[in-house]
Motif scaffolding. Sequence first.
Motif, PDB file in Angstrom:
ATOM      1  N   ILE A   1     -15.232  17.779  -7.906  1.00  0.00           N
ATOM      2  CA  ILE A   1     -13.899  17.247  -8.195  1.00  0.00           C
ATOM      3  C   ILE A   1     -13.345  16.511  -6.977  1.00  0.00           C
ATOM      4  O   ILE A   1     -12.802  15.404  -7.090  1.00  0.00           O
ATOM      5  N   TYR A   2     -13.502  17.097  -5.817  1.00  0.00           N
ATOM      6  CA  TYR A   2     -12.954  16.492  -4.609  1.00  0.00           C
ATOM      7  C   TYR A   2     -13.661  15.185  -4.258  1.00  0.00           C
ATOM      8  O   TYR A   2     -13.048  14.274  -3.694  1.00  0.00           O
ATOM      9  N   GLY A   3     -14.962  15.096  -4.556  1.00  0.00           N
ATOM     10  CA  GLY A   3     -15.656  13.834  -4.321  1.00  0.00           C
ATOM     11  C   GLY A   3     -15.078  12.708  -5.148  1.00  0.00           C
ATOM     12  O   GLY A   3     -14.843  11.599  -4.653  1.00  0.00           O
ATOM     13  N   ALA A   4     -14.814  12.984  -6.441  1.00  0.00           N
ATOM     14  CA  ALA A   4     -14.216  11.970  -7.313  1.00  0.00           C
ATOM     15  C   ALA A   4     -12.778  11.668  -6.893  1.00  0.00           C
ATOM     16  O   ALA A   4     -12.341  10.507  -6.922  1.00  0.00           O
ATOM     17  N   VAL A   5     -12.033  12.693  -6.505  1.00  0.00           N
ATOM     18  CA  VAL A   5     -10.646  12.487  -6.092  1.00  0.00           C
ATOM     19  C   VAL A   5     -10.582  11.659  -4.816  1.00  0.00           C
ATOM     20  O   VAL A   5      -9.730  10.763  -4.682  1.00  0.00           O
ATOM     21  N   ALA A   6     -11.464  11.936  -3.863  1.00  0.00           N
ATOM     22  CA  ALA A   6     -11.485  11.149  -2.623  1.00  0.00           C
ATOM     23  C   ALA A   6     -11.776   9.685  -2.911  1.00  0.00           C
ATOM     24  O   ALA A   6     -11.159   8.785  -2.300  1.00  0.00           O
ATOM     25  N   LEU A   7     -12.686   9.411  -3.829  1.00  0.00           N
ATOM     26  CA  LEU A   7     -12.980   8.024  -4.204  1.00  0.00           C
ATOM     27  C   LEU A   7     -11.767   7.364  -4.843  1.00  0.00           C
ATOM     28  O   LEU A   7     -11.423   6.210  -4.533  1.00  0.00           O
ATOM     29  N   TRP A   8     -11.091   8.082  -5.725  1.00  0.00           N
ATOM     30  CA  TRP A   8      -9.912   7.536  -6.395  1.00  0.00           C
ATOM     31  C   TRP A   8      -8.779   7.275  -5.399  1.00  0.00           C
ATOM     32  O   TRP A   8      -8.126   6.225  -5.439  1.00  0.00           O
ATOM     33  N   LEU A   9      -8.567   8.199  -4.476  1.00  0.00           N
ATOM     34  CA  LEU A   9      -7.504   8.029  -3.489  1.00  0.00           C
ATOM     35  C   LEU A   9      -7.804   6.873  -2.542  1.00  0.00           C
ATOM     36  O   LEU A   9      -6.892   6.141  -2.136  1.00  0.00           O
TER      37      LEU A   9
ATOM     38  N   ARG B   1       0.806  -1.214   0.000  1.00  0.00           N
ATOM     39  CA  ARG B   1       0.000   0.000   0.000  1.00  0.00           C
ATOM     40  C   ARG B   1       0.843   1.270   0.000  1.00  0.00           C
ATOM     41  O   ARG B   1       0.290   2.367  -0.025  1.00  0.00           O
ATOM     42  N   LEU B   2       2.156   1.131   0.075  1.00  0.00           N
ATOM     43  CA  LEU B   2       3.014   2.306   0.184  1.00  0.00           C
ATOM     44  C   LEU B   2       2.842   3.275  -0.983  1.00  0.00           C
ATOM     45  O   LEU B   2       2.752   4.495  -0.759  1.00  0.00           O
ATOM     46  N   PRO B   3       2.777   2.807  -2.247  1.00  0.00           N
ATOM     47  CA  PRO B   3       2.525   3.781  -3.343  1.00  0.00           C
ATOM     48  C   PRO B   3       1.201   4.508  -3.188  1.00  0.00           C
ATOM     49  O   PRO B   3       1.109   5.708  -3.477  1.00  0.00           O
ATOM     50  N   GLY B   4       0.174   3.794  -2.705  1.00  0.00           N
ATOM     51  CA  GLY B   4      -1.112   4.447  -2.500  1.00  0.00           C
ATOM     52  C   GLY B   4      -1.060   5.488  -1.399  1.00  0.00           C
ATOM     53  O   GLY B   4      -1.643   6.571  -1.530  1.00  0.00           O
ATOM     54  N   TYR B   5      -0.352   5.175  -0.300  1.00  0.00           N
ATOM     55  CA  TYR B   5      -0.213   6.152   0.772  1.00  0.00           C
ATOM     56  C   TYR B   5       0.534   7.393   0.294  1.00  0.00           C
ATOM     57  O   TYR B   5       0.158   8.529   0.617  1.00  0.00           O
ATOM     58  N   PHE B   6       1.612   7.168  -0.462  1.00  0.00           N
ATOM     59  CA  PHE B   6       2.383   8.308  -0.971  1.00  0.00           C
ATOM     60  C   PHE B   6       1.520   9.163  -1.894  1.00  0.00           C
ATOM     61  O   PHE B   6       1.530  10.400  -1.814  1.00  0.00           O
ATOM     62  N   MET B   7       0.744   8.515  -2.747  1.00  0.00           N
ATOM     63  CA  MET B   7      -0.130   9.260  -3.649  1.00  0.00           C
ATOM     64  C   MET B   7      -1.221   9.988  -2.878  1.00  0.00           C
ATOM     65  O   MET B   7      -1.605  11.116  -3.231  1.00  0.00           O
TER      66      MET B   7
END
Length: 1095
Positions: free
Chosen positions: A659-667, A589-595
Amino acid sequence: MALRRSPSSTCAEPCPNGAGLSRVSTALSESSSIHSDALCHLNRELSGIGLKPMPYNVLEPEGCKEEPGAEESQSLLQKRNSMQVSPSEDKIPVVDAPASPQASSEGLYFCDGQRKVDYVLVFHHRRHGSLRCTGTSSVSQDQLSIVSNGNFPPPAGSDARRGGVRREEAASVGEVFMELGMVRGSEPMEAADHEMHLIRQEFEANLLEAGLEVERDRETKTHGPSFTRIHAPWPVLCREAEFLKIKVPTKQSYELKEESGFGSSMSTVWRKLKQPFQPNVPHQDHGSTKFLSHCFSRDKLHMYNITSKDTFFDNATRGRIVYEILRRTVCVRTCQTIGISTLIAKGVYDAAFPLHDGDYKVTGHLEERNDRQVLFEEWARYSAFYKYQPIDLVRKYFGEKIGLYFAWLGVYTQLLIPASIVGIIVFGYGVATVDTNIPSLEMCDERLNFTMCPLCDGACDYWHLSTACGTARASHLFDNPATVFFAIFMSLWAVLFLEHWKRRQISLSFSWDLTGIEEDEEHPRPKYETILLQKRQRKQKKKKKKKKNEPEKQEDGTVTGKDRWRQKLLSAMAAGVPTVIEKLTWKDRLPGYFMNISSILFMFGLTFSAVFGVIIYRITVSALMAMSPDPETKSNVRVTVTATAVIINLVVILILDEIYGAVALWLTELEIPKTETNFEERLILKAFLLKFMNAYAPIFYVAFFKGRFAGRPGSYVYVFNDYRMEECAPGGCLIELCIQLSIIMLGKQLIQNNIFEIGIPKLKKLIRALKDKEPTQKEKDEERPPQQWNLDYALAPFEGLTPEYMEMIIQFGFVSLFVASFPLAPLFALLNNVIEIRLDARKFVTELRRPVAARAKDIGIWYNILSGMGKLSVIINAFVISFTSDFIPRLVYQYMYSQTGTMHGFIDHTLSFFNVSNFKPGTAPHSSDHGDITVCRYKDYREPPWSSDAYQFSKQYWSVLSARLAFVILFQNLVMFLSLMVAWVIPDVPKTIVEQLKREKKLLVDLFLQEEKEKFQLIQSLFVKDATLHPKSQSPTPGQAFPVLGRYSTLPSGPTAGDGGGPRARCRAASFSQFSERISSLPRKENANSKHTAV
């Protein structure tokens, strides 16, 4: 599986029965071979010789000639049907849809009209033309036909005259045919479609093995949605209800304790006052009687009031039970996946949902309304805005999770009523005292003639303070002594709201039998399973490469063949997690945390950039309007700039919210959470953090930063070396904060909450209707009436409660965080929520598919967010009152510097002097209409130019600053102390609930003891009967005795000490089932209480 030649090819060696089948033909059962990897491998190997998959449930068109030998085929079919088949070989019935919805009780039942449709699976099934008609009988290609039940499909032509089973007959009983290959004139089935087809077959076969009953329509379309309907019979419902520990009412009931004396009379009066506001819902008032509830058990069926097996479990519970089976059913042979969610994510199915209870429009008598119609009439109509919500019916229809949301929204809306009343009183106090407010009168007095310093460099002229009279009067409406009281009141209101909700939540948990429930075990999410499978495959590839590089290390003990298949099967059955790699580690999960970290920081920067951009807009537009020769334009600079800047802020907030709703889902997807609960909590935290910053960043700037760093005349702070930082209005920044808060709050509620929620779904529905309009007109005569599953599939899918909660949480922030600057915020929130409740209700009843009835004890992480915002509101309101408003400077002046003890002279006290000769070159006004000006005034506490410490902060500044900090500390500690007192005084669990819980526990214990007593009395009577039937062999010895029952003795006693047989052995717990088999041949009379249903 049957291998056969094409109809036109000659059979090299005919079969003894004359069927014309090749000797290499074999038959395999559906459960053993149709889903195996060998079938897929065989399909790939034979794809070069014209092998084609035949879609299952094929109907023979009218153009096809009827094959001879129909009587013999029918007899063979009857023989096959009469054979005993294993559960895994049960076939899915393929039926014709009823001609009208009333034919199957409005599409809520199977074709027999008896079994309920508890769940629906939808997939787009593409059917290809692979029928053998007379015109295509000369095709000379080898074909492979697979019959799921082991029958051989009949060849066309002369080969079908003996013993062949007609395909139309087979299809009518639900047999599944597939041809691997391609027939001339038909399009081939794609490999992906064929794979999905096999996965669906295995999944539905496993559903049959789990005990569910499945039915599918016979479709005549070449493409389009296909519906698989699922019914859970009574034994399956009982089994799963016991596994899920679903609480059901028993036959035992008790009378609720009623209040007496003055409390009883007050409750009666209050009940009569509320009667006009109660919804007309049948069986809503349970009276003073409550039935005991207990976790369902198949051994205690006689304890439950089972009047009908079809209605004992309501539709929401039945759907939840089927969903639990669907989400844990595995597909091992075709793909190592678990659950319907994974299959939907992979595209095997398009949707899966329980059905609504028919149409929501009432067509018959009011007494015959179903639950959906009652909800629509009494809850989802805007004309019912004044009524209470039928929360119990909402919970019954949609489940506890959605019921808790609407209960929370109702409590929040009810408590906004007193907050709105107090806010109106505070605003009314400001209106009533505006004409007697001394600071406002001094600002509007032209005789005082305060000449103020220019608002910009060069082009701006000096101005009189009296021109800002309107701003000063408007500021007093919100900045008055009553504002402090209102801020304290709203901080306590937030605590009271949370405490009241906790009590309401406990009451609902008791009423809905949620006390003591355990958290359901969750299966991994499809994304998690996919990443885990990829990791496992990478590890296996590394092992293979290592073994190839080191062949000498391989031994005979390696796992191969059947053992390896068994190992794969066991790993898939164990929740789809491999035996070696149990879970994903932090390294995965490290790449996901960094992103996540980098993206959230970038989003914060984007929010601050948007706020800074609006600041630049305000500065530049203010400077340009000040240069205008039009005096009217100059006089309206502040109002115009403030209003337009707030509108720009609102538009930016609305855009960034999406935009933030979609970004939160992606993150959140990048973090790869294991379960849906973890996914939802992380998504909520990210979305709330981003949307909180987006909504409140402009308000925080105006409240705490605007005008703080602008500098002073002669030493201003510049942006880009040309534009001065903006300052607060002469009446203070509180009026600008009020304008900012009101426009953003009202704009979000009107645009985002209402227009988006109403307009966008209707627009999508209109677009979908326009797309379907053309083919509907062409096929109007061929279309059958739509069933309930067709209507529900056309609705929008349910996507969770996060958007609904989020908009209310953001509104709660507007009401609580900056309420000191806008006392009317609770009123506008109340008006919005009255509409919001009915809007959400209408959406759930009419526009969304029925969600699965999810069980929940509370509102989850949202309560923690509310609690945190309540504590934050105390701090923010303290700083708003002390630093943004003029409340503290007025107190300091009145009690420290005023000679008369009044507010006279306050304006002059807050204005400092500046010598115009100290302007930097080029910053003084180029021309002035006010004559020769030597000194101008500006709002600050600084030493005059004739002082030795010219333009330095004066003693009054430090006095006011210390008073402000002292007020923050005092206000915060006072409100926190009062909040703790309120939380301590109001218990979380109502006293009546505590007493009823104790009483129910005692009654349940007594009920079980009574049951044990009756059970062993029955056992004792059976011993007596057995002794009378066999007096010689079963006569008790003198030292033996029959079981003596007592209150705490639930076991038959062993040999007594008089038999001389040594120490008495300890008896094991006896069960009635141990004796039922032994005495089944004895005649006995069964009563309703001792009768057990076999499940």
